[in-house]
Write a protein that holds these residues in place. Structure first.
Motif, PDB file in Angstrom:
ATOM      1  N   LYS A 125       1.121  -1.112  -0.138  1.00 16.58           N
ATOM      2  CA  LYS A 125       0.017  -0.211   0.595  1.00 16.58           C
ATOM      3  C   LYS A 125       0.996   0.999   0.211  1.00 16.58           C
ATOM      4  O   LYS A 125       0.736   2.272  -0.417  1.00 16.58           O
ATOM      5  CB  LYS A 125      -0.920   0.022   0.906  1.00 16.58           C
ATOM      6  N   ASP A 126       2.240   0.799   0.527  1.00 22.65           N
ATOM      7  CA  ASP A 126       2.490   2.095   0.169  1.00 22.65           C
ATOM      8  C   ASP A 126       3.841   2.505  -0.605  1.00 22.65           C
ATOM      9  O   ASP A 126       4.744   3.723  -1.245  1.00 22.65           O
ATOM     10  CB  ASP A 126       4.252   2.324   2.199  1.00 22.65           C
ATOM     11  N   GLY A 127       3.515   1.797  -1.376  1.00 24.86           N
ATOM     12  CA  GLY A 127       4.468   1.374  -2.981  1.00 24.86           C
ATOM     13  C   GLY A 127       6.100   0.881  -2.762  1.00 24.86           C
ATOM     14  O   GLY A 127       6.672   0.563  -3.679  1.00 24.86           O
ATOM     15  N   ASN A 155      12.590  -2.841 -11.070  1.00 22.85           N
ATOM     16  CA  ASN A 155      14.094  -3.281 -11.427  1.00 22.85           C
ATOM     17  C   ASN A 155      15.212  -2.902 -11.045  1.00 22.85           C
ATOM     18  O   ASN A 155      16.474  -3.113 -10.790  1.00 22.85           O
ATOM     19  CB  ASN A 155      13.345  -3.854 -12.973  1.00 22.85           C
ATOM     20  N   LEU A 156      15.393  -1.423 -10.784  1.00 19.31           N
ATOM     21  CA  LEU A 156      16.088  -0.816 -11.465  1.00 19.31           C
ATOM     22  C   LEU A 156      17.257  -0.546  -9.615  1.00 19.31           C
ATOM     23  O   LEU A 156      18.046  -0.246  -9.598  1.00 19.31           O
ATOM     24  CB  LEU A 156      16.862   0.635 -11.229  1.00 19.31           C
ATOM     25  N   LEU A 157      15.933  -0.972  -8.513  1.00 17.00           N
ATOM     26  CA  LEU A 157      16.984  -0.160  -7.531  1.00 17.00           C
ATOM     27  C   LEU A 157      16.985  -1.576  -6.100  1.00 17.00           C
ATOM     28  O   LEU A 157      17.926  -1.489  -5.730  1.00 17.00           O
ATOM     29  CB  LEU A 157      15.187   0.877  -6.749  1.00 17.00           C
ATOM     30  N   LEU A 158      16.272  -2.325  -6.470  1.00 20.05           N
ATOM     31  CA  LEU A 158      16.403  -3.832  -5.576  1.00 20.05           C
ATOM     32  C   LEU A 158      18.036  -3.849  -5.294  1.00 20.05           C
ATOM     33  O   LEU A 158      18.186  -4.400  -4.271  1.00 20.05           O
ATOM     34  CB  LEU A 158      15.496  -4.164  -5.665  1.00 20.05           C
ATOM     35  N   SER A 159      18.513  -4.167  -6.696  1.00 17.15           N
ATOM     36  CA  SER A 159      19.840  -4.414  -6.904  1.00 17.15           C
ATOM     37  C   SER A 159      20.651  -4.250  -7.519  1.00 17.15           C
ATOM     38  O   SER A 159      20.455  -4.511  -8.947  1.00 17.15           O
ATOM     39  CB  SER A 159      19.634  -6.136  -6.664  1.00 17.15           C
ATOM     40  N   TRP A 160      21.573  -2.768  -6.982  1.00 18.64           N
ATOM     41  CA  TRP A 160      21.801  -1.889  -7.867  1.00 18.64           C
ATOM     42  C   TRP A 160      23.194  -2.810  -9.447  1.00 18.64           C
ATOM     43  O   TRP A 160      22.714  -2.637 -10.588  1.00 18.64           O
ATOM     44  CB  TRP A 160      23.013  -1.003  -7.363  1.00 18.64           C
ATOM     45  N   GLY A 161      23.750  -3.746  -8.838  1.00 20.37           N
ATOM     46  CA  GLY A 161      24.314  -4.203  -9.264  1.00 20.37           C
ATOM     47  C   GLY A 161      24.578  -5.464 -10.081  1.00 20.37           C
ATOM     48  O   GLY A 161      25.143  -6.227 -10.706  1.00 20.37           O
ATOM     49  N   ARG A 162      23.564  -5.959  -9.590  1.00 22.84           N
ATOM     50  CA  ARG A 162      22.568  -7.186  -9.669  1.00 22.84           C
ATOM     51  C   ARG A 162      23.414  -8.407  -9.196  1.00 22.84           C
ATOM     52  O   ARG A 162      23.893  -9.715 -10.221  1.00 22.84           O
ATOM     53  CB  ARG A 162      22.520  -7.216 -10.905  1.00 22.84           C
ATOM     54  N   HIS A 163      24.415  -8.422  -8.257  1.00 24.57           N
ATOM     55  CA  HIS A 163      24.978  -8.992  -7.404  1.00 24.57           C
ATOM     56  C   HIS A 163      24.987  -8.655  -6.299  1.00 24.57           C
ATOM     57  O   HIS A 163      24.856  -8.201  -5.301  1.00 24.57           O
ATOM     58  CB  HIS A 163      26.958  -9.202  -7.609  1.00 24.57           C
ATOM     59  N   TRP A 234      20.987   2.152   3.804  1.00 24.80           N
ATOM     60  CA  TRP A 234      19.562   2.228   2.895  1.00 24.80           C
ATOM     61  C   TRP A 234      18.685   1.487   3.805  1.00 24.80           C
ATOM     62  O   TRP A 234      19.395   0.618   3.905  1.00 24.80           O
ATOM     63  CB  TRP A 234      19.762   1.552   1.208  1.00 24.80           C
ATOM     64  N   TYR A 235      17.267   1.703   4.193  1.00 18.86           N
ATOM     65  CA  TYR A 235      16.150   0.816   4.474  1.00 18.86           C
ATOM     66  C   TYR A 235      15.612   0.224   3.259  1.00 18.86           C
ATOM     67  O   TYR A 235      15.692   0.596   2.424  1.00 18.86           O
ATOM     68  CB  TYR A 235      15.430   2.126   5.504  1.00 18.86           C
ATOM     69  N   TYR A 236      15.217  -0.337   3.889  1.00 18.50           N
ATOM     70  CA  TYR A 236      14.342  -1.443   2.359  1.00 18.50           C
ATOM     71  C   TYR A 236      12.237  -0.331   2.510  1.00 18.50           C
ATOM     72  O   TYR A 236      12.304  -0.697   0.463  1.00 18.50           O
ATOM     73  CB  TYR A 236      14.057  -2.299   3.353  1.00 18.50           C
ATOM     74  N   ASP A 237      12.633   0.440   3.445  1.00 22.80           N
ATOM     75  CA  ASP A 237      11.095   1.201   3.541  1.00 22.80           C
ATOM     76  C   ASP A 237      11.823   2.537   2.258  1.00 22.80           C
ATOM     77  O   ASP A 237      12.866   3.196   2.660  1.00 22.80           O
ATOM     78  CB  ASP A 237      10.712   1.805   4.537  1.00 22.80           C
ATOM     79  N   GLN A 238      11.551   2.161   1.436  1.00 23.09           N
ATOM     80  CA  GLN A 238      11.702   3.521   0.059  1.00 23.09           C
ATOM     81  C   GLN A 238      11.009   4.502   0.240  1.00 23.09           C
ATOM     82  O   GLN A 238      11.024   5.838  -0.448  1.00 23.09           O
ATOM     83  CB  GLN A 238      11.509   2.919  -1.214  1.00 23.09           C
ATOM     84  N   ASP A 282      18.241   7.895  -5.460  1.00 26.42           N
ATOM     85  CA  ASP A 282      17.801   7.779  -4.211  1.00 26.42           C
ATOM     86  C   ASP A 282      16.856   6.523  -3.587  1.00 26.42           C
ATOM     87  O   ASP A 282      16.084   6.291  -4.846  1.00 26.42           O
ATOM     88  CB  ASP A 282      16.912   9.032  -4.062  1.00 26.42           C
ATOM     89  N   PRO A 283      16.119   7.120  -2.556  1.00 29.07           N
ATOM     90  CA  PRO A 283      15.298   6.001  -2.213  1.00 29.07           C
ATOM     91  C   PRO A 283      14.268   6.036  -3.452  1.00 29.07           C
ATOM     92  O   PRO A 283      13.561   7.296  -3.927  1.00 29.07           O
ATOM     93  CB  PRO A 283      14.944   6.112  -0.958  1.00 29.07           C
ATOM     94  N   MET A 284      13.472   5.349  -3.980  1.00 31.73           N
ATOM     95  CA  MET A 284      12.326   5.619  -5.111  1.00 31.73           C
ATOM     96  C   MET A 284      10.925   6.208  -4.204  1.00 31.73           C
ATOM     97  O   MET A 284      10.513   6.735  -5.530  1.00 31.73           O
ATOM     98  CB  MET A 284      11.635   4.233  -5.186  1.00 31.73           C
ATOM     99  N   LEU A 285      10.936   5.880  -3.366  1.00 30.75           N
ATOM    100  CA  LEU A 285       9.252   6.808  -3.279  1.00 30.75           C
ATOM    101  C   LEU A 285       9.952   8.602  -2.760  1.00 30.75           C
ATOM    102  O   LEU A 285       8.846   9.308  -1.885  1.00 30.75           O
ATOM    103  CB  LEU A 285       8.757   6.366  -1.819  1.00 30.75           C
ATOM    104  N   THR A 286      10.706   8.142  -2.994  1.00 35.22           N
ATOM    105  CA  THR A 286      11.492  10.446  -2.128  1.00 35.22           C
ATOM    106  C   THR A 286      11.066  10.739  -3.628  1.00 35.22           C
ATOM    107  O   THR A 286      11.177  11.817  -3.648  1.00 35.22           O
ATOM    108  CB  THR A 286      12.673  10.447  -1.530  1.00 35.22           C
TER     109      THR A 286
END
Length: 456
Positions: A125-127, A155-163, A234-238, A282-286
């Motif tokens: 609900k928060d995104g 898709n860009l945010l959660l694992s920047w370098g994909r490792h 970084w916090y998980y809550d964006q 930046d966190p996605m929801l900022t």
């Protein structure tokens, strides 16, 4: 040969409909079922979207150079800053063949996680991205076939370098408005995900599930900036800003920085901001007012850009007033990108009014990123290059498979005409070397004690 109805106008109509409605990737058929079945992408797109020669009706072909003399032919396939580079500043771009084998556009394990976990993500609900049962994400692209702007961007945010973790030894050159080198820096960028991990130990670091990543950057050369270090937690809550601390040698201590001041150069002469990282610094929801503003073909440096034949993986340069401004670059015709716009709603004093990001639907990685100032004028571009790390007999392994990563970035402040360009080098001053999924990075580089130790 395709039958006649699949001409460029047919593809254009399909893309216009998809941009308006939100739809699955692919023109002739959905893309991701093909990828899941191990097929290449050719069944999803007509020839005109997989061949620059077909797209331009023979005016350009694979191996040709895009120059000021012919750039008008592909103007609509470039972001406005890249077009300016070629048209006005002497840049040349080599055309590579379009990649049809999806495995060449990912780290192997990340692609496997994306396929394994497809359909298991949702936005709460928060995104924020969560699994269907409300837990933090479990690895790979959460929305490989994203339907709206937030899904695509996540898709860009959660694992920047994909490792699970990455350590990038970065060699950087700052080119001033007159085309001369003004600064040369060596720095190291370290990332460690605490969730969305794809290794054998499971998707979460125990006790760190409320966080997303630890990320540090520290300078190792020249001496006047050596030891300058920053640590982002970084916090998980964006909706939350990261905790930001830094060590500045002049102060000889770790100090806390305002975490919402993310639009400032890291060091003198640099156009790179923390906000720019991976087009999602930046966190996605900022940020807010996300929207898809277009879909269609595009030219991007998504493959073939690793210079493993250079002892330190450095790229040749050309163009600009003194022949030093641009890296040599290979771009390919990407059959479909999604163009996402967003505004910095959480940053009332940001110099940026909006950003526009071009994202390749085949791997959901950004291939171009342009920011605009508060007046709507172009401000900066952040153009990445990627590749499998193989060239001739040279190769870098990532476990049992060839490594895939970014290879170079050009960050151009159009308004003051300063270019920051840097490569992921084999190693930099201080003996730091690039690598992925290494043990012990957290203790060595990702704590306040670590950045103070590096600084002193």
């Amino acid at each position: 040969m395709r039958i006649g109805k699949y001409d460029f106008n047919y593809s254009r109509r399909v893309f216009m409909e998809k941009a308006a409605l939100g739809a699955t990737a692919g023109v002739l058929m959905p893309l991701w079922p093909l990828i899941a079945d191990g097929a290449d992408v050719t069944k999803a797109y007509p020839d005109e979207l997989l061949s620059i020669e077909a797209y331009t009706k023979g005016k350009l072909k694979t191996g040709d150079m895009i120059t000021a003399d012919n750039v008008e032919v592909v103007k609509e396939l470039l972001d406005p800053v890249a077009y300016k580079h070629v048209k006005e500043m002497g840049r040349r771009i080599k055309i590579a063949a379009s990649t049809k084998d999806i495995t060449r556009l990912y780290p192997n394990d990340y692609l496997e996680a994306t396929l394994k976990n497809k359909g298991k993500a949702r936005l709460d609900k928060d995104g924020n991205v969560v699994t269907q049962d409300g837990k933090p994400w479990i690895g790979g692209n959460p929305f490989p076939d994203g339907k709206d702007a937030l899904e695509v961007f996540s898709n860009l945010l959660l694992s920047w370098g994909r490792h699970d973790n990455s350590m990038y030894a970065v060699r950087d050159w700052e080119i001033g408005p007159e085309g001369e080198l003004s600064y040369q820096y060596d720095f190291v960028w370290v990332e460690e995900n605490t969730v969305a991990r794809i290794g054998a130990d499971g998707p979460y670091q125990k006790g760190q599930e409320e966080k997303l990543r630890f990320q540090s950057v520290f300078f190792s050369s020249p001496n006047d900036v050596k030891g300058t270090s920053y640590l982002n937690t970084w916090y998980y809550d964006q909706r939350k800003f990261p905790d930001l601390v830094g060590y500045l040698p002049a102060f000889k201590r770790v100090r806390k920085f305002p975490t919402n001041q993310r639009f400032e150069p890291l060091v003198a002469g640099m156009a790179l901001y923390l906000s720019d990282a991976w087009a999602s610094g930046d966190p996605m929801l900022t940020w807010g007012n996300y929207k898809i503003v277009g879909r269609g073909p595009f030219l991007g440096a998504i493959s073939g850009n690793w210079y493993g034949d250079h002892p330190n993986w450095e790229h040749p340069v050309h163009g600009g007033p003194k022949g030093k401004t641009f890296f040599d670059t290979e771009m390919e015709l990407i059959p479909e990108v999604i163009i996402v716009e967003a505004e910095p709603t959480g940053f009332p004093r940001a110099p940026v009014g909006k950003k526009r990001v071009w994202i390749d639907v085949r791997n959901m990685m950004y291939v171009a990123y342009v920011t605009y100032d508060r007046r709507g004028e172009v401000f900066k571009s952040f153009e990445p290059q990627y590749s499998l790390y193989e060239k001739g007999g040279a190769r870098v392994m990532d476990g049992q498979h060839t490594a895939w990563s970014w290879t170079a970035v050009q960050c151009h402040n159009v308004q003051d005409n300063r270019m920051t360009r840097f490569v992921q080098a084999k190693s930099v001053a201080g003996g730091y070397a690039s690598g992925y999924n290494q043990h012990g990075l957290y203790d060595r580089y990702l704590t306040e004690q670590a950045i103070q130790r590096i600084g002193t």
